[in-house]
Design a protein around this motif. Structure first.
Motif, PDB file in Angstrom:
ATOM      1  N   PHE A   1       0.840  -1.186   0.000  1.00 48.27           N
ATOM      2  CA  PHE A   1       0.000   0.000   0.000  1.00 48.27           C
ATOM      3  C   PHE A   1       0.876   1.236   0.000  1.00 48.27           C
ATOM      4  O   PHE A   1       1.906   1.272   0.681  1.00 48.27           O
ATOM      5  CB  PHE A   1      -0.911  -0.002   1.235  1.00 48.27           C
ATOM      6  CG  PHE A   1      -1.969  -1.059   1.174  1.00 48.27           C
ATOM      7  CD1 PHE A   1      -3.197  -0.804   0.598  1.00 48.27           C
ATOM      8  CD2 PHE A   1      -1.739  -2.321   1.699  1.00 48.27           C
ATOM      9  CE1 PHE A   1      -4.178  -1.779   0.542  1.00 48.27           C
ATOM     10  CE2 PHE A   1      -2.710  -3.303   1.652  1.00 48.27           C
ATOM     11  CZ  PHE A   1      -3.928  -3.031   1.068  1.00 48.27           C
TER      12      PHE A   1
ATOM     13  N   LYS B   1       0.969   5.684   0.001  1.00 44.83           N
ATOM     14  CA  LYS B   1       0.270   6.962   0.187  1.00 44.83           C
ATOM     15  C   LYS B   1       0.641   7.821  -1.005  1.00 44.83           C
ATOM     16  O   LYS B   1       1.816   8.102  -1.255  1.00 44.83           O
ATOM     17  CB  LYS B   1       0.701   7.631   1.485  1.00 44.83           C
ATOM     18  CG  LYS B   1      -0.139   8.858   1.813  1.00 44.83           C
ATOM     19  CD  LYS B   1       0.251   9.481   3.134  1.00 44.83           C
ATOM     20  CE  LYS B   1      -0.259   8.628   4.272  1.00 44.83           C
ATOM     21  NZ  LYS B   1      -0.062   9.288   5.585  1.00 44.83           N
TER      22      LYS B   1
ATOM     23  N   GLN C   1      -3.856  10.017  -0.242  1.00 45.86           N
ATOM     24  CA  GLN C   1      -4.774   8.884  -0.185  1.00 45.86           C
ATOM     25  C   GLN C   1      -3.971   7.595  -0.278  1.00 45.86           C
ATOM     26  O   GLN C   1      -2.991   7.516  -1.016  1.00 45.86           O
ATOM     27  CB  GLN C   1      -5.734   8.989  -1.368  1.00 45.86           C
ATOM     28  CG  GLN C   1      -6.877   8.032  -1.361  1.00 45.86           C
ATOM     29  CD  GLN C   1      -7.937   8.444  -2.370  1.00 45.86           C
ATOM     30  OE1 GLN C   1      -8.274   9.606  -2.502  1.00 45.86           O
ATOM     31  NE2 GLN C   1      -8.456   7.471  -3.096  1.00 45.86           N
ATOM     32  N   VAL C   2      -4.388   6.568   0.457  1.00 50.94           N
ATOM     33  CA  VAL C   2      -3.718   5.269   0.430  1.00 50.94           C
ATOM     34  C   VAL C   2      -4.270   4.458  -0.736  1.00 50.94           C
ATOM     35  O   VAL C   2      -5.482   4.323  -0.904  1.00 50.94           O
ATOM     36  CB  VAL C   2      -3.911   4.522   1.764  1.00 50.94           C
ATOM     37  CG1 VAL C   2      -3.281   3.147   1.699  1.00 50.94           C
ATOM     38  CG2 VAL C   2      -3.313   5.326   2.910  1.00 50.94           C
TER      39      VAL C   2
ATOM     40  N   VAL D   1       3.147   2.600   2.871  1.00 54.17           N
ATOM     41  CA  VAL D   1       2.433   2.390   4.109  1.00 54.17           C
ATOM     42  C   VAL D   1       2.676   0.989   4.632  1.00 54.17           C
ATOM     43  O   VAL D   1       2.943   0.782   5.799  1.00 54.17           O
ATOM     44  CB  VAL D   1       0.910   2.644   3.911  1.00 54.17           C
ATOM     45  CG1 VAL D   1       0.152   2.381   5.193  1.00 54.17           C
ATOM     46  CG2 VAL D   1       0.680   4.058   3.428  1.00 54.17           C
TER      47      VAL D   1
END
Length: 57
Positions: free
Chosen positions: A5, A7, A17-18, A54
């Motif tokens: 994931f 960012k 936003q992820v 992330v």
């Protein structure tokens, strides 16, 4: 191999936003609707700047 994931910062409104690294559909910014990621069959192509990882696997 699992994806990670990231960012991503929107180039238009600077919202962060992820996004999943292997997104299978287009990912739009939740604030302004600009496309942040496009699927390529493997790793997604990000149109915004990747701010940080992330979670990596």
């Amino acid at each position: 191999m699992a994806g990670g994931f990231f960012k991503v910062e929107c180039p238009d409104c600077e919202n962060e936003q992820v996004v999943f690294g292997k997104a299978s559909s287009e990912v739009a910014c939740a604030v302004c609707g600009t496309t942040l990621a496009r699927p390529t069959g493997g790793e997604a192509e990000f149109t915004g700047e990747v701010v940080e990882t992330v979670e990596a696997r």
